[in-house]
Design a protein around this motif. Sequence first.
Motif, PDB file in Angstrom:
ATOM      1  N   GLY A 130      31.865  41.207  52.437  1.00  0.00           N
ATOM      2  CA  GLY A 130      31.810  39.675  52.894  1.00  0.00           C
ATOM      3  C   GLY A 130      30.692  39.085  51.958  1.00  0.00           C
ATOM      4  N   THR A 131      29.589  39.547  51.601  1.00  0.00           N
ATOM      5  CA  THR A 131      28.815  38.933  50.715  1.00  0.00           C
ATOM      6  C   THR A 131      29.609  38.822  49.449  1.00  0.00           C
ATOM      7  OG1 THR A 131      27.011  40.195  51.485  1.00  0.00           O
ATOM      8  CG2 THR A 131      26.612  39.206  49.392  1.00  0.00           C
ATOM      9  N   LEU A 132      30.343  39.765  49.014  1.00  0.00           N
ATOM     10  CA  LEU A 132      31.231  39.424  47.664  1.00  0.00           C
ATOM     11  C   LEU A 132      31.961  38.341  47.789  1.00  0.00           C
ATOM     12  CD1 LEU A 132      32.805  41.868  45.375  1.00  0.00           C
ATOM     13  CD2 LEU A 132      34.177  40.121  46.259  1.00  0.00           C
ATOM     14  N   TYR A 133      32.692  38.312  48.927  1.00  0.00           N
ATOM     15  CA  TYR A 133      33.861  37.093  49.141  1.00  0.00           C
ATOM     16  C   TYR A 133      33.013  35.783  49.363  1.00  0.00           C
ATOM     17  CZ  TYR A 133      37.874  39.740  49.367  1.00  0.00           C
ATOM     18  OH  TYR A 133      39.081  40.504  48.834  1.00  0.00           O
ATOM     19  N   ARG A 134      31.779  35.591  49.817  1.00  0.00           N
ATOM     20  CA  ARG A 134      30.881  34.399  50.014  1.00  0.00           C
ATOM     21  C   ARG A 134      30.724  33.950  48.394  1.00  0.00           C
ATOM     22  NH1 ARG A 134      28.670  36.782  54.161  1.00  0.00           N
ATOM     23  NH2 ARG A 134      26.704  37.479  53.064  1.00  0.00           N
ATOM     24  N   HIS A 135      30.342  34.769  47.459  1.00  0.00           N
ATOM     25  CA  HIS A 135      30.054  34.351  46.140  1.00  0.00           C
ATOM     26  C   HIS A 135      31.555  34.037  45.305  1.00  0.00           C
ATOM     27  CE1 HIS A 135      25.721  35.172  45.780  1.00  0.00           C
ATOM     28  NE2 HIS A 135      26.102  35.832  46.658  1.00  0.00           N
ATOM     29  N   PHE A 136      32.593  35.013  45.547  1.00  0.00           N
ATOM     30  CA  PHE A 136      33.725  34.751  44.765  1.00  0.00           C
ATOM     31  C   PHE A 136      34.945  35.004  45.969  1.00  0.00           C
ATOM     32  CE2 PHE A 136      30.556  36.679  42.414  1.00  0.00           C
ATOM     33  CZ  PHE A 136      30.172  35.714  41.208  1.00  0.00           C
ATOM     34  N   VAL A 164      41.419  47.493  40.471  1.00  0.00           N
ATOM     35  CA  VAL A 164      40.253  47.839  41.376  1.00  0.00           C
ATOM     36  C   VAL A 164      40.174  46.845  42.326  1.00  0.00           C
ATOM     37  CG1 VAL A 164      38.546  46.559  39.832  1.00  0.00           C
ATOM     38  CG2 VAL A 164      37.866  48.486  41.277  1.00  0.00           C
ATOM     39  N   GLY A 165      39.917  47.385  43.550  1.00  0.00           N
ATOM     40  CA  GLY A 165      39.902  46.509  44.690  1.00  0.00           C
ATOM     41  C   GLY A 165      38.453  45.855  44.830  1.00  0.00           C
ATOM     42  N   ALA A 195      39.057  45.683  28.997  1.00  0.00           N
ATOM     43  CA  ALA A 195      39.624  45.746  30.201  1.00  0.00           C
ATOM     44  C   ALA A 195      39.619  44.557  31.169  1.00  0.00           C
ATOM     45  CB  ALA A 195      39.284  46.907  31.139  1.00  0.00           C
ATOM     46  N   VAL A 196      38.332  43.975  31.322  1.00  0.00           N
ATOM     47  CA  VAL A 196      37.929  42.811  31.985  1.00  0.00           C
ATOM     48  C   VAL A 196      38.728  41.499  31.446  1.00  0.00           C
ATOM     49  CG1 VAL A 196      36.184  41.185  32.589  1.00  0.00           C
ATOM     50  CG2 VAL A 196      35.735  43.354  32.376  1.00  0.00           C
ATOM     51  N   LYS A 197      38.755  41.180  30.078  1.00  0.00           N
ATOM     52  CA  LYS A 197      39.710  40.421  29.747  1.00  0.00           C
ATOM     53  C   LYS A 197      41.203  40.398  29.895  1.00  0.00           C
ATOM     54  CE  LYS A 197      36.985  39.482  25.543  1.00  0.00           C
ATOM     55  NZ  LYS A 197      36.835  39.365  24.241  1.00  0.00           N
ATOM     56  N   ALA A 198      41.729  41.652  29.759  1.00  0.00           N
ATOM     57  CA  ALA A 198      42.816  41.983  30.128  1.00  0.00           C
ATOM     58  C   ALA A 198      43.349  41.846  31.288  1.00  0.00           C
ATOM     59  CB  ALA A 198      43.474  43.464  29.595  1.00  0.00           C
ATOM     60  N   ALA A 199      42.334  42.164  32.161  1.00  0.00           N
ATOM     61  CA  ALA A 199      42.772  42.007  33.712  1.00  0.00           C
ATOM     62  C   ALA A 199      42.772  40.427  33.993  1.00  0.00           C
ATOM     63  CB  ALA A 199      41.599  42.612  34.594  1.00  0.00           C
ATOM     64  N   ALA A 200      41.884  39.502  33.489  1.00  0.00           N
ATOM     65  CA  ALA A 200      41.661  38.074  33.295  1.00  0.00           C
ATOM     66  C   ALA A 200      43.100  37.668  32.913  1.00  0.00           C
ATOM     67  CB  ALA A 200      40.631  37.720  32.795  1.00  0.00           C
ATOM     68  N   GLN A 201      43.508  37.750  31.956  1.00  0.00           N
ATOM     69  CA  GLN A 201      44.712  37.601  31.258  1.00  0.00           C
ATOM     70  C   GLN A 201      45.905  37.664  32.131  1.00  0.00           C
ATOM     71  OE1 GLN A 201      45.031  39.198  27.496  1.00  0.00           O
ATOM     72  NE2 GLN A 201      43.652  37.504  26.471  1.00  0.00           N
ATOM     73  N   GLY A 202      46.023  38.787  32.983  1.00  0.00           N
ATOM     74  CA  GLY A 202      47.065  39.229  33.945  1.00  0.00           C
ATOM     75  C   GLY A 202      46.976  38.360  35.047  1.00  0.00           C
ATOM     76  N   LEU A 203      45.830  37.954  35.583  1.00  0.00           N
ATOM     77  CA  LEU A 203      45.549  37.088  36.488  1.00  0.00           C
ATOM     78  C   LEU A 203      45.706  35.529  36.173  1.00  0.00           C
ATOM     79  CD1 LEU A 203      42.918  38.828  38.560  1.00  0.00           C
ATOM     80  CD2 LEU A 203      45.341  38.773  39.053  1.00  0.00           C
ATOM     81  N   THR A 254      38.225  34.585  45.618  1.00  0.00           N
ATOM     82  CA  THR A 254      39.137  35.668  45.070  1.00  0.00           C
ATOM     83  C   THR A 254      39.022  36.212  43.729  1.00  0.00           C
ATOM     84  OG1 THR A 254      39.965  33.768  43.443  1.00  0.00           O
ATOM     85  CG2 THR A 254      40.538  33.432  45.775  1.00  0.00           C
ATOM     86  N   LYS A 255      39.520  37.217  43.655  1.00  0.00           N
ATOM     87  CA  LYS A 255      39.606  38.112  42.369  1.00  0.00           C
ATOM     88  C   LYS A 255      39.393  37.356  41.107  1.00  0.00           C
ATOM     89  CE  LYS A 255      40.620  42.387  41.581  1.00  0.00           C
ATOM     90  NZ  LYS A 255      41.751  43.693  41.329  1.00  0.00           N
ATOM     91  N   THR A 256      40.572  36.235  41.234  1.00  0.00           N
ATOM     92  CA  THR A 256      40.312  35.328  40.113  1.00  0.00           C
ATOM     93  C   THR A 256      39.385  34.691  39.900  1.00  0.00           C
ATOM     94  OG1 THR A 256      42.769  35.049  40.197  1.00  0.00           O
ATOM     95  CG2 THR A 256      41.529  33.544  39.013  1.00  0.00           C
ATOM     96  N   ASP A 257      38.534  34.110  40.941  1.00  0.00           N
ATOM     97  CA  ASP A 257      37.156  33.572  40.805  1.00  0.00           C
ATOM     98  C   ASP A 257      35.935  34.458  40.205  1.00  0.00           C
ATOM     99  OD1 ASP A 257      37.933  30.989  41.934  1.00  0.00           O
ATOM    100  OD2 ASP A 257      37.367  31.907  44.042  1.00  0.00           O
ATOM    101  N   LEU A 258      36.133  35.687  40.767  1.00  0.00           N
ATOM    102  CA  LEU A 258      35.308  36.907  40.412  1.00  0.00           C
ATOM    103  C   LEU A 258      35.176  37.131  38.775  1.00  0.00           C
ATOM    104  CD1 LEU A 258      33.007  39.020  40.661  1.00  0.00           C
ATOM    105  CD2 LEU A 258      34.987  40.537  41.551  1.00  0.00           C
ATOM    106  N   LEU A 259      36.615  37.293  38.446  1.00  0.00           N
ATOM    107  CA  LEU A 259      36.999  37.796  36.783  1.00  0.00           C
ATOM    108  C   LEU A 259      36.578  36.464  36.003  1.00  0.00           C
ATOM    109  CD1 LEU A 259      40.424  39.428  37.182  1.00  0.00           C
ATOM    110  CD2 LEU A 259      38.134  40.270  36.596  1.00  0.00           C
ATOM    111  N   GLY A 260      36.853  35.157  36.550  1.00  0.00           N
ATOM    112  CA  GLY A 260      36.548  33.951  36.040  1.00  0.00           C
ATOM    113  C   GLY A 260      34.838  33.915  35.453  1.00  0.00           C
ATOM    114  N   ALA A 261      34.141  34.226  36.545  1.00  0.00           N
ATOM    115  CA  ALA A 261      32.552  34.287  36.258  1.00  0.00           C
ATOM    116  C   ALA A 261      32.270  35.604  35.543  1.00  0.00           C
ATOM    117  CB  ALA A 261      32.130  34.588  37.744  1.00  0.00           C
TER     118      ALA A 261
END
Length: 188
Positions: A47-53, A33-34, A108-116, A55-62
């Motif tokens: 832009g708001t999303l990227y200000r908070h996170f 998912v993008g 699915a979230v955990k699997a995605a996090a492991q993938g990253l 990278t996608k890795t930052d977002l998944l970690g959160a």
Amino acid sequence: MATTRPLRADAVRNRRKILDAAAQQIAGDGADVGMDEIAAAAGVAVGTLYRHFPTKTDLLGAVIAVYVSEVADDAEASLERAQSDGRAVDEVVGFLERVAESSAQNHAVKAAAQGLGIEGHGDHSDEVRAGAAITALLELGKTDGDVRPDITLDDIYLLMATAPTAQSATVRRRWLDLILPGITTTTA
């Protein structure tokens, strides 16, 4: 020494909306998912999303950190109920059931996090809080004679690692029925 200003109320709301949307989108569509799709689902600009996170890795970690915090809160609430008027064994069983169900929702979230390659599962203090509460809950159950005396926190983590989170609720319930005799001395 630099001080960090607290987030404004709208920034706190946006962050929460982003985290909720990310968890839902990844659970539904997987790791591919993008970020723009997550932003749209959250109702915020990309832009708001990227200000908070950034990278996608930052977002998944959160997202994972929120999950671990919720598990720690649940473990502490289970312990409080057992200490006040509940049976510790019932709280252990209920906790395992709730974590298995919430893990299935977040699989699915955990699997995605492991993938990253995200290391760990969030704030270490939340992991410590959860572990301390589960350990105390097990000790209460042992004192009551309802939890096997050789059961440890590591055993609970091992069992949770084997939970069939990608399976149906019926399979998860059967898993719980099968593991309980290995934990308890009574039928909970």
